[in-house]
Design an enzyme around this catalytic site. Sequence first.
Site, PDB file in Angstrom:
ATOM      1  N   GLY A   1      -5.448   4.515  -2.933  1.00 55.39           N
ATOM      2  CA  GLY A   1      -4.879   5.542  -3.746  1.00 55.39           C
ATOM      3  C   GLY A   1      -4.233   4.874  -5.041  1.00 55.39           C
ATOM      4  N   ARG A   2      -3.328   5.386  -5.675  1.00 52.50           N
ATOM      5  CA  ARG A   2      -2.827   4.589  -6.898  1.00 52.50           C
ATOM      6  C   ARG A   2      -2.325   3.362  -6.665  1.00 52.50           C
ATOM      7  NH1 ARG A   2      -0.947   9.767  -6.958  1.00 52.50           N
ATOM      8  NH2 ARG A   2      -1.566  11.206  -8.759  1.00 52.50           N
ATOM      9  N   ILE A   3      -1.634   3.268  -5.581  1.00 46.52           N
ATOM     10  CA  ILE A   3      -0.686   1.956  -5.153  1.00 46.52           C
ATOM     11  C   ILE A   3      -1.514   0.938  -4.862  1.00 46.52           C
ATOM     12  CG2 ILE A   3       1.453   0.881  -3.905  1.00 46.52           C
ATOM     13  CD1 ILE A   3       2.509   4.032  -4.216  1.00 46.52           C
TER      14      ILE A   3
ATOM     15  N   ARG B   1       4.641   4.082   5.179  1.00 51.94           N
ATOM     16  CA  ARG B   1       5.568   4.761   5.764  1.00 51.94           C
ATOM     17  C   ARG B   1       5.434   3.850   7.179  1.00 51.94           C
ATOM     18  NH1 ARG B   1       7.423   6.756   2.015  1.00 51.94           N
ATOM     19  NH2 ARG B   1       7.504   9.183   1.613  1.00 51.94           N
TER      20      ARG B   1
ATOM     21  N   GLU C   1      13.482   4.817  10.634  1.00 49.52           N
ATOM     22  CA  GLU C   1      14.458   4.456   9.543  1.00 49.52           C
ATOM     23  C   GLU C   1      15.841   5.049   9.792  1.00 49.52           C
ATOM     24  OE1 GLU C   1      12.817   4.524   5.528  1.00 49.52           O
ATOM     25  OE2 GLU C   1      10.915   3.649   6.179  1.00 49.52           O
TER      26      GLU C   1
ATOM     27  N   HIS D   1      13.526   0.129   2.589  1.00 51.52           N
ATOM     28  CA  HIS D   1      12.556   1.180   1.818  1.00 51.52           C
ATOM     29  C   HIS D   1      13.337   1.363   0.295  1.00 51.52           C
ATOM     30  CE1 HIS D   1      10.256   5.064   2.705  1.00 51.52           C
ATOM     31  NE2 HIS D   1      10.198   4.648   1.374  1.00 51.52           N
TER      32      HIS D   1
ATOM     33  N   ALA E   1      10.996   0.024  -2.022  1.00 48.30           N
ATOM     34  CA  ALA E   1       9.936  -0.489  -3.116  1.00 48.30           C
ATOM     35  C   ALA E   1       9.854   0.452  -4.281  1.00 48.30           C
ATOM     36  CB  ALA E   1       8.512  -0.303  -2.131  1.00 48.30           C
TER      37      ALA E   1
HETATM   38  C1  DGY Z   1       7.949   7.803  -1.885  1.00 51.01           C
HETATM   39  O1  DGY Z   1       8.340   8.308  -3.011  1.00 51.01           O
HETATM   40  O2  DGY Z   1       7.161   8.335  -1.059  1.00 51.01           O
HETATM   41  C2  DGY Z   1       8.386   6.508  -1.613  1.00 51.01           C
HETATM   42  O3  DGY Z   1       8.300   6.064  -0.118  1.00 51.01           O
HETATM   43  C3  DGY Z   1       9.879   6.152  -2.105  1.00 51.01           C
HETATM   44  O4  DGY Z   1       9.918   4.857  -2.423  1.00 51.01           O
END
Ligand code: DGY
Length: 328
Positions: free
Chosen positions: A156-158, A240, A269, A288, A290
């Site tokens: 995907g995008r990331i 996740r 978490e 968490h 990022a």
């Molecule tokens: C999201 O937007 O799903 C990310 O985990 C937030 O950092």
Amino acid sequence: MSKPKVFVARKMATEALETIASATEMELWAGELPPPRDVYLQKVRDIDGLLSILTDKIDAEIMDASPRLKVVSNMAVGFDNIDVPAATSRGILVGNTPGVLTETTADFAFTLLMAAARRVVEGDKYTRRGDWKTWGPMILLGYDVHHATLGIIGSGRIGMEMAKRARGFDMKVLYHDVVRRKPEEEAALGLEYVPNLEELLSRADFVTVHVPLTADTHHMISTREFAAMKPTAVLVNSARGPVVDPKALYEALKSGQIFAAGLDVTDPEPIPMDDPLLTLDNIVIAPHIASGSVATRTKMANMAAANLLAGLKGELPPNCVNPEVLQK
Ligand code: DGY
């Protein structure tokens, strides 16, 4: 005409809160910790819209406690915390915040990759403990990132932003996904598609996970997958927590089956302070964060506000995960 009522479940960028407050009767949960479940159930009782964050479990119980609810706007791209079929069947729109956090999240995933490979956090602890007595040819050696092979799981995008960053380090980039990207996209980013996950794991020096959490991806990386990886490999998870089996990860790191890991997400978490992963030196764990740059969190909040206000008007939120609600 009275304004719609909304509950905003956490403090966020002021400009987004001001936008919401000007169009609604807004209640804001000002605490840093989430509202306890019984309080959450009470807060949603007579609202028309909810702005949730990714740690809030928005299930059928919450929806049933909120008979007027028209829209749940989640300030996150991921929406595994929301029972979307339950929302759809009740005519509740669900919004998310894709796109705006892509590059910021990839920057951080690459940071974790480098920190784990080059033992940055271990080095910092070593320095602060007073162990730095001399320069030593064998002290805290890590593994090179440049010219290594990156294995991206999830295109995907990331995942694709990770590929771009990898090219700057002259890395070979493999990717695995259920759907293959177009040949021109592969060519533009210099990607090699590897349909077999174990093959990708066995060839990659760095493995980075970018899949949503679903029943299919839960514990997608577990004992068998670690066994396929190189003893010098580094695993990065910024997707996740439950995508990686934490017990299997502990065993793999402890036994030297893989070299190191960098996590921005854990299962559960927050990670409990007695979690065995916290006893290991060869793992970097971030809470968490990022997507946590000032600019990106502001964009996410503004996008969540826009989704919320559109849904309250009965319009399609600009980013909606169940548009079929309005097509019924
Ligand atoms: C999201 O937007 O799903 C990310 O985990 C937030 O950092």
